[in-house]
Write a protein that holds these residues in place. Structure first.
Motif, PDB file in Angstrom:
ATOM      1  N   THR A   1       0.729  -1.057  -0.040  1.00 22.32           N
ATOM      2  CA  THR A   1      -0.038  -0.027   0.067  1.00 22.32           C
ATOM      3  C   THR A   1       0.671   1.318  -0.125  1.00 22.32           C
ATOM      4  OG1 THR A   1      -1.786  -1.257   1.381  1.00 22.32           O
ATOM      5  CG2 THR A   1      -1.980   1.008   1.052  1.00 22.32           C
ATOM      6  N   LEU A   2       2.086   1.196   0.637  1.00 22.47           N
ATOM      7  CA  LEU A   2       2.867   2.286   0.715  1.00 22.47           C
ATOM      8  C   LEU A   2       3.260   2.691  -0.625  1.00 22.47           C
ATOM      9  CD1 LEU A   2       3.924   4.112   2.877  1.00 22.47           C
ATOM     10  CD2 LEU A   2       6.013   2.814   3.267  1.00 22.47           C
ATOM     11  N   LYS A   3       3.743   1.665  -1.408  1.00 25.27           N
ATOM     12  CA  LYS A   3       4.417   2.067  -2.646  1.00 25.27           C
ATOM     13  C   LYS A   3       3.254   2.297  -3.625  1.00 25.27           C
ATOM     14  CE  LYS A   3       7.494   1.236  -6.257  1.00 25.27           C
ATOM     15  NZ  LYS A   3       7.537   2.626  -6.824  1.00 25.27           N
ATOM     16  N   LEU A   4       2.020   1.517  -3.653  1.00 26.48           N
ATOM     17  CA  LEU A   4       0.770   1.880  -4.379  1.00 26.48           C
ATOM     18  C   LEU A   4       0.729   3.491  -4.089  1.00 26.48           C
ATOM     19  CD1 LEU A   4      -1.300   1.209  -6.269  1.00 26.48           C
ATOM     20  CD2 LEU A   4      -2.625   0.557  -4.190  1.00 26.48           C
ATOM     21  N   SER A   5       0.518   3.807  -3.050  1.00 24.83           N
ATOM     22  CA  SER A   5       0.122   5.350  -2.689  1.00 24.83           C
ATOM     23  C   SER A   5       1.211   6.253  -3.343  1.00 24.83           C
ATOM     24  CB  SER A   5      -0.233   5.510  -1.332  1.00 24.83           C
ATOM     25  OG  SER A   5       1.055   5.303  -0.568  1.00 24.83           O
ATOM     26  N   GLU A   6       2.371   6.007  -3.055  1.00 22.43           N
ATOM     27  CA  GLU A   6       3.437   6.709  -4.023  1.00 22.43           C
ATOM     28  C   GLU A   6       3.088   6.712  -5.444  1.00 22.43           C
ATOM     29  OE1 GLU A   6       8.283   6.945  -4.330  1.00 22.43           O
ATOM     30  OE2 GLU A   6       7.503   5.527  -3.085  1.00 22.43           O
ATOM     31  N   ASP A   7       2.907   5.574  -5.978  1.00 27.34           N
ATOM     32  CA  ASP A   7       2.555   5.488  -7.588  1.00 27.34           C
ATOM     33  C   ASP A   7       1.510   6.478  -7.859  1.00 27.34           C
ATOM     34  OD1 ASP A   7       5.098   4.052  -7.544  1.00 27.34           O
ATOM     35  OD2 ASP A   7       3.981   1.976  -7.744  1.00 27.34           O
ATOM     36  N   VAL A   8       0.519   6.168  -7.150  1.00 28.49           N
ATOM     37  CA  VAL A   8      -0.696   6.771  -7.605  1.00 28.49           C
ATOM     38  C   VAL A   8      -0.705   8.277  -7.265  1.00 28.49           C
ATOM     39  CG1 VAL A   8      -3.036   7.192  -6.854  1.00 28.49           C
ATOM     40  CG2 VAL A   8      -2.104   4.870  -7.005  1.00 28.49           C
ATOM     41  N   SER A   9       0.264   8.739  -6.290  1.00 36.10           N
ATOM     42  CA  SER A   9       0.565  10.204  -6.266  1.00 36.10           C
ATOM     43  C   SER A   9       1.043  10.750  -7.248  1.00 36.10           C
ATOM     44  CB  SER A   9       1.365  10.286  -4.727  1.00 36.10           C
ATOM     45  OG  SER A   9       0.731  10.080  -3.899  1.00 36.10           O
TER      46      SER A   9
END
Length: 116
Positions: free
Chosen positions: A90-98
Motif C-alpha cells: 500500500t505504501l508503494k501503491l500510494s506513492e505511485d498513485v500520487s
C-alpha cells in the motif's frame, strides 16, 4: 507533449515553464471538488508537496477508499494505469498513485497554458 517519467522531471518542467503555482492551484481545485481537506500553499516546496500528497493518498486508500476512488475520478487518472500498479504494498501503491495524480494535473495545466 512528453510526459515526465519522474517526480523530479515533472517539477523541473513545471518550474522551467513557470507553471508550478498553476499546478498547485489545479491540485487544490480538484481536491476541493472531491471534498478532501487538503490545501497546498502556493509556495509549498516540491519535497513537501510530494510528501503531503503521498501521505494523503495513503490515508485515503487505508481509511476512506470511496473518497480515494472519487478523487481519482475527479482528477481523471487513467483507470488502466492504476490497475497496472502493484497493489500488494500500500505504501508503494500510494506513492505511485500520487505520481499519477501529479502527472494528470500537470497535463491539465500544460494544455490550458498551451491552448488558451
Amino acid at each position: 507533449m512528453q510526459l515526465p517519467k519522474t517526480f523530479e522531471n515533472l517539477i523541473e518542467q513545471a518550474t522551467e515553464l513557470d507553471l508550478y503555482k498553476k499546478l498547485i492551484f489545479q491540485l487544490n481545485k480538484d481536491f476541493l471538488l472531491a471534498n478532501i481537506d487538503l490545501d497546498f500553499h502556493e509556495d509549498v516546496l516540491p519535497s513537501s508537496l510530494k510528501l503531503i500528497l503521498h501521505e494523503t493518498v495513503y490515508k485515503l486508500i487505508q481509511e476512506k477508499f470511496a473518497e480515494y476512488l472519487n478523487l481519482l475520478y475527479i482528477i481523471d487518472v487513467s483507470e488502466k494505469q492504476v490497475k497496472a500498479l502493484d497493489g500488494e504494498d500500500t505504501l508503494k501503491l500510494s506513492e505511485d498513485v500520487s505520481f499519477l495524480i501529479l502527472k494528470r494535473e500537470w497535463q491539465k495545466v500544460w494544455f490550458k497554458q498551451k491552448y488558451s
